[in-house]
Motif scaffolding. Structure first.
Motif, PDB file in Angstrom:
ATOM      1  N   HIS A 292       0.837  -1.209   0.000  1.00  0.00           N
ATOM      2  CA  HIS A 292       0.000   0.000   0.000  1.00  0.00           C
ATOM      3  C   HIS A 292       0.867   1.252   0.000  1.00  0.00           C
ATOM      4  O   HIS A 292       0.566   2.225  -0.682  1.00  0.00           O
ATOM      5  N   LEU A 293       1.955   1.200   0.753  1.00  0.00           N
ATOM      6  CA  LEU A 293       2.845   2.361   0.855  1.00  0.00           C
ATOM      7  C   LEU A 293       3.451   2.694  -0.502  1.00  0.00           C
ATOM      8  O   LEU A 293       3.534   3.859  -0.896  1.00  0.00           O
ATOM      9  N   ARG A 294       3.869   1.640  -1.215  1.00  0.00           N
ATOM     10  CA  ARG A 294       4.471   1.860  -2.528  1.00  0.00           C
ATOM     11  C   ARG A 294       3.493   2.593  -3.452  1.00  0.00           C
ATOM     12  O   ARG A 294       3.821   3.573  -4.101  1.00  0.00           O
ATOM     13  N   ARG A 295       2.256   2.094  -3.450  1.00  0.00           N
ATOM     14  CA  ARG A 295       1.247   2.726  -4.324  1.00  0.00           C
ATOM     15  C   ARG A 295       0.938   4.149  -3.877  1.00  0.00           C
ATOM     16  O   ARG A 295       0.750   5.042  -4.679  1.00  0.00           O
ATOM     17  N   PHE A 296       0.918   4.340  -2.574  1.00  0.00           N
ATOM     18  CA  PHE A 296       0.628   5.666  -2.017  1.00  0.00           C
ATOM     19  C   PHE A 296       1.698   6.670  -2.452  1.00  0.00           C
ATOM     20  O   PHE A 296       1.401   7.761  -2.912  1.00  0.00           O
ATOM     21  N   ARG A 297       2.957   6.230  -2.342  1.00  0.00           N
ATOM     22  CA  ARG A 297       4.049   7.143  -2.682  1.00  0.00           C
ATOM     23  C   ARG A 297       4.076   7.463  -4.162  1.00  0.00           C
ATOM     24  O   ARG A 297       4.412   8.572  -4.561  1.00  0.00           O
ATOM     25  N   ARG A 298       3.682   6.472  -4.947  1.00  0.00           N
ATOM     26  CA  ARG A 298       3.674   6.719  -6.383  1.00  0.00           C
ATOM     27  C   ARG A 298       2.605   7.765  -6.715  1.00  0.00           C
ATOM     28  O   ARG A 298       2.790   8.649  -7.531  1.00  0.00           O
ATOM     29  N   LYS A 299       1.483   7.702  -6.050  1.00  0.00           N
ATOM     30  CA  LYS A 299       0.392   8.618  -6.376  1.00  0.00           C
ATOM     31  C   LYS A 299       0.632  10.035  -5.831  1.00  0.00           C
ATOM     32  O   LYS A 299       0.435  11.018  -6.538  1.00  0.00           O
ATOM     33  N   PHE A 300       1.041  10.150  -4.597  1.00  0.00           N
ATOM     34  CA  PHE A 300       1.098  11.486  -4.006  1.00  0.00           C
ATOM     35  C   PHE A 300       2.483  12.114  -3.958  1.00  0.00           C
ATOM     36  O   PHE A 300       2.631  13.279  -3.646  1.00  0.00           O
ATOM     37  N   ARG A 301       3.514  11.318  -4.211  1.00  0.00           N
ATOM     38  CA  ARG A 301       4.890  11.830  -4.184  1.00  0.00           C
ATOM     39  C   ARG A 301       5.228  12.482  -2.848  1.00  0.00           C
ATOM     40  O   ARG A 301       5.870  13.509  -2.780  1.00  0.00           O
ATOM     41  N   ILE A 302       4.700  11.940  -1.771  1.00  0.00           N
ATOM     42  CA  ILE A 302       5.161  12.375  -0.449  1.00  0.00           C
ATOM     43  C   ILE A 302       5.656  11.153   0.302  1.00  0.00           C
ATOM     44  O   ILE A 302       5.211  10.032   0.051  1.00  0.00           O
ATOM     45  N   LYS A 303       6.572  11.436   1.215  1.00  0.00           N
ATOM     46  CA  LYS A 303       7.189  10.339   1.943  1.00  0.00           C
ATOM     47  C   LYS A 303       6.626  10.363   3.354  1.00  0.00           C
ATOM     48  O   LYS A 303       7.035  11.196   4.164  1.00  0.00           O
ATOM     49  N   PRO A 304       5.681   9.479   3.642  1.00  0.00           N
ATOM     50  CA  PRO A 304       5.092   9.552   4.987  1.00  0.00           C
ATOM     51  C   PRO A 304       6.058   9.016   6.038  1.00  0.00           C
ATOM     52  O   PRO A 304       6.987   8.284   5.713  1.00  0.00           O
ATOM     53  N   PHE A 305       5.805   9.395   7.275  1.00  0.00           N
ATOM     54  CA  PHE A 305       6.514   8.796   8.399  1.00  0.00           C
ATOM     55  C   PHE A 305       5.959   7.413   8.630  1.00  0.00           C
ATOM     56  O   PHE A 305       4.744   7.238   8.650  1.00  0.00           O
ATOM     57  N   LEU A 306       6.840   6.442   8.821  1.00  0.00           N
ATOM     58  CA  LEU A 306       6.368   5.071   8.966  1.00  0.00           C
ATOM     59  C   LEU A 306       6.414   4.674  10.442  1.00  0.00           C
ATOM     60  O   LEU A 306       7.463   4.763  11.081  1.00  0.00           O
ATOM     61  N   ILE A 307       5.274   4.275  10.958  1.00  0.00           N
ATOM     62  CA  ILE A 307       5.254   3.885  12.370  1.00  0.00           C
ATOM     63  C   ILE A 307       4.349   2.669  12.564  1.00  0.00           C
ATOM     64  O   ILE A 307       3.547   2.309  11.701  1.00  0.00           O
ATOM     65  N   SER A 308       4.506   2.076  13.738  1.00  0.00           N
ATOM     66  CA  SER A 308       3.496   1.148  14.211  1.00  0.00           C
ATOM     67  C   SER A 308       3.192   1.598  15.631  1.00  0.00           C
ATOM     68  O   SER A 308       4.011   1.432  16.542  1.00  0.00           O
ATOM     69  N   ALA A 309       2.051   2.243  15.779  1.00  0.00           N
ATOM     70  CA  ALA A 309       1.718   2.800  17.094  1.00  0.00           C
ATOM     71  C   ALA A 309       1.623   1.672  18.113  1.00  0.00           C
ATOM     72  O   ALA A 309       2.042   1.813  19.263  1.00  0.00           O
ATOM     73  N   GLU A 310       1.090   0.540  17.661  1.00  0.00           N
ATOM     74  CA  GLU A 310       0.882  -0.557  18.605  1.00  0.00           C
ATOM     75  C   GLU A 310       2.211  -1.145  19.075  1.00  0.00           C
ATOM     76  O   GLU A 310       2.407  -1.394  20.252  1.00  0.00           O
ATOM     77  N   LYS A 311       3.127  -1.328  18.133  1.00  0.00           N
ATOM     78  CA  LYS A 311       4.413  -1.935  18.487  1.00  0.00           C
ATOM     79  C   LYS A 311       5.418  -0.886  18.968  1.00  0.00           C
ATOM     80  O   LYS A 311       6.519  -1.220  19.388  1.00  0.00           O
ATOM     81  N   GLY A 312       5.059   0.377  18.859  1.00  0.00           N
ATOM     82  CA  GLY A 312       5.961   1.430  19.331  1.00  0.00           C
ATOM     83  C   GLY A 312       7.121   1.689  18.375  1.00  0.00           C
ATOM     84  O   GLY A 312       8.150   2.211  18.789  1.00  0.00           O
ATOM     85  N   GLU A 313       6.982   1.350  17.106  1.00  0.00           N
ATOM     86  CA  GLU A 313       8.096   1.553  16.169  1.00  0.00           C
ATOM     87  C   GLU A 313       8.012   2.906  15.477  1.00  0.00           C
ATOM     88  O   GLU A 313       6.932   3.317  15.068  1.00  0.00           O
ATOM     89  N   GLY A 314       9.159   3.540  15.366  1.00  0.00           N
ATOM     90  CA  GLY A 314       9.238   4.813  14.634  1.00  0.00           C
ATOM     91  C   GLY A 314       8.740   6.015  15.430  1.00  0.00           C
ATOM     92  O   GLY A 314       8.634   7.116  14.894  1.00  0.00           O
TER      93      GLY A 314
END
Ligand SMILES: Nc1nc2c(ncn2[C@@H]2O[C@H](COP(=O)(O)OP(=O)(O)OP(=O)(O)O)[C@@H](O)[C@H]2O)c(=O)[nH]1
Ligand SMILES: [Mg+2]
Length: 349
Positions: A292-314
């Motif tokens: 999903h991230l790959r497709r998202f980046r291709r469409k909007f050309r923005i680099k989101p912050f990647l996190i997992s709120a549940e696992k506490g990553e990022g």
């Protein structure tokens, strides 16, 4: 019950009447006028209280009536002025006059006070009117009426950052991880029913507040879901955090979620889109998120912050980026528009 908008009627106390009286005493002929002045009526004052977070009390008690001043009495006795009626309101309360809706005040600074209705001045008693050519005055003032009016109070939460996303995107989970706030987390939509503000603390004692608002859905401006009225709570934020469920765990596509969120923000108030915004991709621990991230980046050309709120990553990186976002220079993941803070107004205290 959480209430963020109320209509109230406020009336300050009238001034007390001045007294007409003459000194009558044995062996004191023609004692002269001795009517005292009336006391002033009480003001209605709104006090910004940092420990109040909603306007519910005013929903049940919408009539704010301050006491009137005491009347003057004989023997030159002045009437007592009435104490002001102080009402606590949360920081971020905007006051408008009804019915026309004219701006009255924006109450932001904790501890500050605003006189909503001024009490009437007490009237003068007849002793005041005495002069060399007017020795037995019978004049007095009745005391001025206190100001009154109908008002609307609207709370626009004061927080540095506003957290926006679809229901179940993980907004509340994120807030519990990065602040001390403990909003309810649930695997069902609309767990959060009113805004919750959390404070993030940094090692150098810096502090930022972040507001978790109820989930937005497509059509919120038509009142779908909880509607978009809650967006008023991010109008004052310095930056927005747009949280996406990048795993599409409920069968939605993060690309259309993002487009729908921007659309709802614009329909609510186009100025919100002028604020810097940080796009955050949550649930990166789930399978399918990378695709999903790959497709998202291709469409909007923005680099989101990647996190997992549940696992506490990022989250550590995210916290620093949030700080930078509020501080100034745009961090990666930001879109470029810069914030137009609410225009300053006369009664902004
Ligand atoms: N796997 C995974 N699940 C998550 C993550 N973050 C949140 N969740 C789950 O997603 C569900 C919804 O989380 P909430 O934090 O309540 O979501 P919300 O955005 O506050 O939802 P509303 O208050 O309903 O708008 C919960 O069951 C969480 O456990 C994540 O990073 N990974
Ligand atoms: Mg929630």
């Amino acid at each position: 019950m959480f209430v963020d908008r109320v209509k109230i009627y406020a009336k300050a106390g009238d001034g007390g009447k001045g007294c007409v009286s003459f000194r009558r005493e044995k062996f004191v002929p023609k004692g002269g006028p001795d009517g005292g002045n009336g006391g002033d009526g009480g003001d209605v004052i709104l006090r910004v209280d940092p420990h109040t977070s909603h306007l519910s009390d005013l929903l049940y008690q919408p009539r704010l009536l301050a006491a009137r001043g005491e009347h003057g009495r004989g023997k030159n006795q002045y009437g007592r002025s009435a104490p002001p009626l102080r009402v606590k309101v949360p920081p971020g309360t905007e006051v408008r006059r009804l019915p026309e809706g004219g701006f009255v005040a924006d109450l932001v600074t904790p501890g500050s006070e605003f006189v909503l209705c001024k009490g009437g001045r007490g009237g003068r008693g007849n002793a005041v009117f005495r002069s060399s050519t007017h020795q037995a005055p019978r004049e007095f003032d009745p005391g001025a009426p206190g100001e009154e009016g109908d008002f609307e109070l609207e709370l626009k939460t004061v927080a540095d950052l506003g957290l926006v996303g679809f229901p179940n995107a993980g907004k509340s989970t994120l807030l519990t991880r990065i602040s001390r706030a403990r909003p309810k987390v649930g695997a069902y939509p609309f767990t959060t029913l009113h805004p919750v503000v959390g404070a993030m603390e940094f090692e150098d004692w810096g502090k930022l507040t972040i507001a978790d608002i109820p989930g937005l859905v497509e059509g919120a401006h038509r009142n779908v879901g909880l509607g978009h009225g809650f967006l008023r709570h991010i109008e004052r934020c310095r930056a927005l955090v747009i949280l996406l469920d990048m795993a599409g765990s409920e069968g939605r596509d993060p690309r259309s979620d993002y487009a729908a969120l921007l659309k709802e923000l614009e329909l609510h108030n186009p100025r919100i889109l002028h604020k810097p915004r940080l796009v955050v991709a949550n649930k990166m621990d789930l399978p399918g998120a990378a695709e999903h991230l790959r497709r998202f980046r291709r469409k909007f050309r923005i680099k989101p912050f990647l996190i997992s709120a549940e696992k506490g990553e990022g989250l550590a990186e995210l916290k620093q980026a949030l700080r930078a976002a509020v501080g100034a220079p745009p961090a990666p993941g930001f879109t470029h528009e810069h914030s137009a803070l609410p225009s300053s107004t006369k009664n902004r205290i």
